[in-house]
Each structure stands twice: as C-alpha cells, then as structure tokens.
Design an enzyme around this catalytic site. Structure first.
Site, short mmCIF file in Angstrom:
data_model
loop_
_atom_site.label_atom_id
_atom_site.label_comp_id
_atom_site.label_asym_id
_atom_site.label_seq_id
_atom_site.Cartn_x
_atom_site.Cartn_y
_atom_site.Cartn_z
N LYS A 176 0.86 -1.17 0.00
CA LYS A 176 0.00 0.00 0.00
C LYS A 176 0.91 1.23 0.00
O LYS A 176 1.42 1.64 1.04
CB LYS A 176 -0.89 0.00 1.25
CG LYS A 176 -2.26 0.70 1.07
CD LYS A 176 -2.20 2.16 0.81
CE LYS A 176 -1.77 2.95 2.03
NZ LYS A 176 -1.67 4.41 1.70
N GLU A 252 9.42 1.21 11.05
CA GLU A 252 10.46 2.25 10.86
C GLU A 252 9.73 3.58 10.96
O GLU A 252 8.97 3.94 10.06
CB GLU A 252 11.09 2.10 9.46
CG GLU A 252 11.64 0.74 9.15
CD GLU A 252 12.99 0.51 9.81
OE1 GLU A 252 13.56 -0.56 9.59
OE2 GLU A 252 13.45 1.39 10.55
N CYS A 286 13.82 10.70 7.01
CA CYS A 286 13.59 10.35 8.42
C CYS A 286 14.88 10.43 9.22
O CYS A 286 14.87 10.69 10.41
CB CYS A 286 13.03 8.96 8.52
SG CYS A 286 14.18 7.75 7.85
N GLU A 388 8.85 16.37 15.46
CA GLU A 388 9.34 16.17 14.09
C GLU A 388 8.60 17.10 13.14
O GLU A 388 7.38 17.12 13.11
CB GLU A 388 9.13 14.72 13.67
CG GLU A 388 9.62 14.43 12.25
CD GLU A 388 9.33 13.00 11.83
OE1 GLU A 388 8.15 12.60 11.81
OE2 GLU A 388 10.30 12.27 11.54
#
Ligand SMILES: NC(=O)c1ccc[n+]([C@@H]2O[C@H](COP(=O)([O-])OP(=O)(O)OC[C@H]3O[C@@H](n4cnc5c(N)ncnc54)[C@H](O)[C@@H]3O)[C@@H](O)[C@H]2O)c1
Ligand SMILES: O=C/C=C/C=C(\O)C(=O)O
Length: 484
Positions: A176, A252, A286, A388
């Site tokens: 997906k 992750e 990331c 973040e």
C-alpha cells in the site's frame, strides 16, 4: 494523463473511486489513482495467499535469486521511466532521484538475492542423557503474506527495502504505497509481469490509511506480518491492528535527529555534512537533522557558514540538472511545515535564514515550495525542537561539554539517527555508545551498507532490517532436533 490502477494477481484493477495525483513542483495534475476498497484488498490478500501455494512457493532458492536479479535488470532497463515517475510524484530534483532513489530501488533486490544464496545456517550437536548424540539444525520458512505500508518521502527506495527481502525469503506481498506517491510502486508491477514473477506474488492496492486500503490491509486476517514505514502515531495504529491475530510488525518510524559538531571537527566537512543531513530531499528524510548542537568556540562561525549553504541552493524545475532543492511533497505537508515556521517566529526564535515561502515564478508559483530555514535562540523545550517537522529546517544550539550535549541529544522520545562531527577518535566512539539511537554516523551521514542493522530505538521503531537482520521478520525459524 496517468491512470494509477491497483495491481492484483498480475492484473490492473480499476475501481469506481479515484483521487487526484498532483506534481508538487507546480501542483499540476499528473493523473488519477484508483482507490482500493475492502473487496480489492481482500482480492489482493487472497491472490498473495494462492501464490504461496503455487509455483512461487515451490521455487528453488536459485530460481528465486534469478527472478530477483531479473527484477534488478528490469528496473535498470526502465531507469528513466522510474526516474520520471518519482520526480513527478515527489518533486525531488533529478540529480537526487537519479543517484539515490532509483539506484537503491534496484540495490534493495540485489542485496537480498545475494543474502539468501550465501547466508549460513545454524546447527548444534549435543550429548544426550542416554550417552548418545543429537543434531539440532535451524530451518527458515517464509512468514507468508506480508503487508507493506510505505511513506511518500523515498517511495521506491522504502517500498523495495521491504519488498526485496520479503520476496527473497519466499513471501508474497500486498503493498500500500502512500496516497501521495503511487507511481513507482505501480510501475514495478509492470516489471514483475515482464520478468515472469508469478501472479499474486507482488500486489499493489492504492488508497489512504483510516477507512481505506491501509486500514483494510492491516486488519485483514489473511496478512501474516506487517512492515510499516511512516509516522510514529501511525505506527501505533498499525501495531494495534496487528495485535488482533497476533501478527508481527516491523516499524520504521519518525525521529528528531541530532547533529553534533565539536570544535575540533573538520569545519568544512561538518558544514557540508550538516547542510546535507538538514536540507537533502527538502528535509524529508527520516534520518535527517532538525536539531544541531555546535560547540561554543565555533558556534557563530558555524551558524554563518550553514546560513551561506542554505542560501546557495538552486530551486526550480526538478527535472533541471542544475536544481538541487525541490518542493515539499504536497501543499498539505507545506501547511504543516509552515505552521512550525510560524511557531518558531512566535516563540521569538532568531531566524538566521528562511522562515517562509520563496518567490517562485511561472507554473512553479503553484508548487509546495518553502525556504530552507535555520533558527537559533529557542529553549530546548520548544515544540520546534521537540517535535518532528520533516522539512528543510533546523535549530542550532551551542554547547560546552560532551556530557551536556549527550544529555540534550538524548532528551527526546525518539531514537532514530544521529550524525557526529569530531576528529577525536575516543570522543567519536564514546558518542556512538552514548547516543540512544538506532543509527549513529560519525563524520558522515546516510552512508549505507545494506548488510547492517537499520532501525530506530524508542518511539522511532521496532525491529531491525538489513542484511541477516531482515531474516528475523521475513522468515519463521524452526529448530529440528534429530536423535542420532
Ligand atoms: N524510520 C524510517 O525509516 C522512516 C523512513 C521514512 C519516513 N519515515 C517517517 O514517515 C513520516 C512521513 O511519511 P508519511 O507522512 O507518509 O507517514 P504516515 O504515517 O502519514 O503514512 C505512511 C503510510 O501509512 C498509511 N497509513 C496512515 N494511517 C494508516 C492506518 N491507520 N492504517 C494503515 N495505514 C495507514 C499512509 O496511507 C501511508 O501509506 C515521517 O514521520 C518520517 O519520519 C520514517
Ligand atoms: O527517510 C528515511 C530513509 C530511510 C532509509 C532507509 O530505510 C535505507 O537507507 O535503507
């Protein structure tokens, strides 16, 4: 105009429900994406299950290795198509996608083809109570049908980083992709058919998360394991879904990574390294740096040097080889990043450079562009330093001692990556041991040996993938004990 269909059991499946796919560089319409519903997700999972019991499930290791190498060749042969698709989907400059995203798409299959050919097994001989002997040996079997849910920042790289080992270990997958970046996962379906990967081994369902393909996939009882890359909050939702039926997850997730520069660092390399870890891919990596800590003696000089770097980037058409700074992935993500630019301003940060939207001209004026931005002067408790942002921005904080910077760097619920710049060998090893992260780079950043363990600590993830570490998630290990 592109027509991004679902790829199920080797067939292209349209649905009555589509959504737009737009190029973030100029907000132009690239195509329409066919949203998969429960029925399509179920068909994909059934196809993946059937493929396990079909020719794919009985392939010899070498035959699987040969197919994986054929996929590598297939990607290489259509490199330019993957490159165009990725740039239109993400707005990332050609010079980046051609050196990172697409080559890694192929490398992620090659590394695991090589792994399953050469990985040693495990066995133990033992004395038995009756004075005889017994032999124990481990057998690894595919886990089964793997749900693969991917983010939008490195679409092909991050999807193949999971599909490569999954297929190498004999699993089948239902992918997906992010709703923002459907193109390269769809194109890979053509490669799978071209090289003869049996139908149902690789499936793609498009859509969103909640109440869409993402949620239907993680909730599907026919999925044996879920590997996810994305935001920490999303990881929590997926882990909750996976708990039903006790499916394992590999996660992750997000990060708020520190970049630490000691006064003894090679100054120019440290400036270049922090500029890359902060601004590469428009800050949408990331592993990237959003918190910079610079030892006081070089603080002012470093801030000025990083400012100069940030102001040297060339924005423009991502297909132009001179361009080294693209837009964010979407206007929606730009709103999130600009909200932090506003937060920093309201909190009284010193805006060293940037803090807004560049004046783009022509069609690019409609794109998701932001200025590369540097702040100083905020307290460590600021949301700008705690949360973040996932954009081309960083806050630079001075520090005096090693203990002080280790404390500040570790003061976060995340633990993904760090980059440390020093020429003191002992200090480098001490930092590597003291920073609570999954990945610590010394005098470097995003240097990747695909055999190494990759993953985050604390709220940055669960599990490690890479090299032999991927076997833990993509296979079930069985111990056979034979009485001799
Ligand atoms: N640790 C890593 O290796 C790594 C790599 C890249 C990105 N990221 C993280 O990903 C984030 C940016 O990517 P993003 O915005 O696409 O992340 P996201 O979590 O918003 O979405 C990721 C994927 O999950 C799907 N999704 C969302 N909600 C879901 C649900 N409830 N159930 C099932 N699927 C769902 C989305 O449709 C998308 O495909 C950042 O936080 C970044 O740090 C981490
Ligand atoms: O944005 C995050 C980057 C992740 C990179 C990898 O997973 C890799 O290099 O294998």
């Amino acid at each position: 105009m592109a027509d991004f269909r679902n790829f199920i059991n080797g067939q292209w499946i349209a649905t009555g429900k589509t959504f737009e796919n737009r190029n973030p560089a100029d907000n132009s319409l690239v195509g329409m994406v066919h949203e998969a519903g429960q029925a399509e997700v179920d068909a994909a999972v059934q196809a993946a299950r059937a493929a396990l019991q079909g020719p794919w499930g009985s392939l010899k290791v070498q035959q699987r290795v040969d197919l994986l190498h054929a996929i590598v060749d297939g990607i290489d042969k259509r490199f330019d198509e993957f490159l165009e698709a990725e740039i239109k989907d993400t707005g990332k400059p050609r010079r980046l996608a051609s050196h990172l995203d697409i080559p890694r798409g192929a490398a992620n299959f090659k590394i695991f083809a090589d792994l399953i050919r050469n990985v040693p097994g495990e066995s133990f001989g033992m004395d038995t109570p009756d004075g005889g002997r017994a032999l124990n040996y481990a057998v690894r079997a595919p886990r089964g049908v793997i749900g693969v849910i991917c983010p939008w920042n490195l679409p092909l790289l991050l999807m193949t980083w999971k599909v490569g080992p999954a297929l190498a270990c004999g699993n089948t997958v239902v992918v997906k992709p992010s709703e923002d970046t459907p193109a390269t996962a769809t194109l890979l379906g053509e490669i799978m058919n071209d090289v003869g990967v049996p139908h149902g081994v690789y499936n793609v369902v498009h859509g969103f998360g909640p109440e869409s393909a993402g949620e239907y996939l993680t909730a599907h009882p026919g999925v044996d394991g879920i590997t996810f890359t994305g935001e920490t909050r999303t990881g929590e939702a997926i882990m909750t879904a996976a708990a039903k039926g006790l499916r394992p997850v590999s996660l992750e997730l997000g990060g708020k990574n520190p970049g630490i520069v000691f006064a003894d660092a090679d100054f120019d390399k440290a400036v270049a390294g922090i500029a890359r870890s902060t601004f590469e891919n428009t800050g949408q990596v990331c592993l990237g740096t959003e918190r910079v800590y610079v030892q006081r003696p070089i603080f002012e000089r470093f801030v000025a040097a990083l400012k100069a770097r940030a102001e040297s980037f060339r924005m423009g058409d991502p297909f132009d080889d001179d361009v080294d700074f693209g837009p964010l992935v979407s206007l929606k993500h730009r709103e999130k990043v600009l909200s932090y630019y506003e937060k920093a301003r309201k909190e009284g940060a010193t805006v060293v450079t940037g803090g807004g939207v560049p004046g783009m001209t022509g069609p690019l004026a409609d794109g998701a562009w932001v200025q590369p931005t540097i702040w100083t002067g905020l307290p460590e408790t600021s949301p700008v330093i705690r949360e973040e942002i996932f954009g081309p921005c960083c806050h630079i904080q001075p520090f005096d001692t090693e203990d002080e910077v280790i404390r500040m760097a570790n003061e976060t619920p995340y633990g993904l990556a760090a980059t440390v710049w020093t020429q003191d060998l002992s200090a480098a090893h001490r930092l590597g041991a003291a920073l609570n992260v999954g990945l610590c780079w010394i005098n470097s950043w995003f240097l990747r040996d695909l055999r190494t363990a990759f993953g985050g600590a604390r709220q940055s993830g669960i599990g490690r993938e890479g090299g032999v570490h991927s076997l833990e998630f993509y296979t079930e290990m069985r111990n056979v004990c034979v009485k001799l």
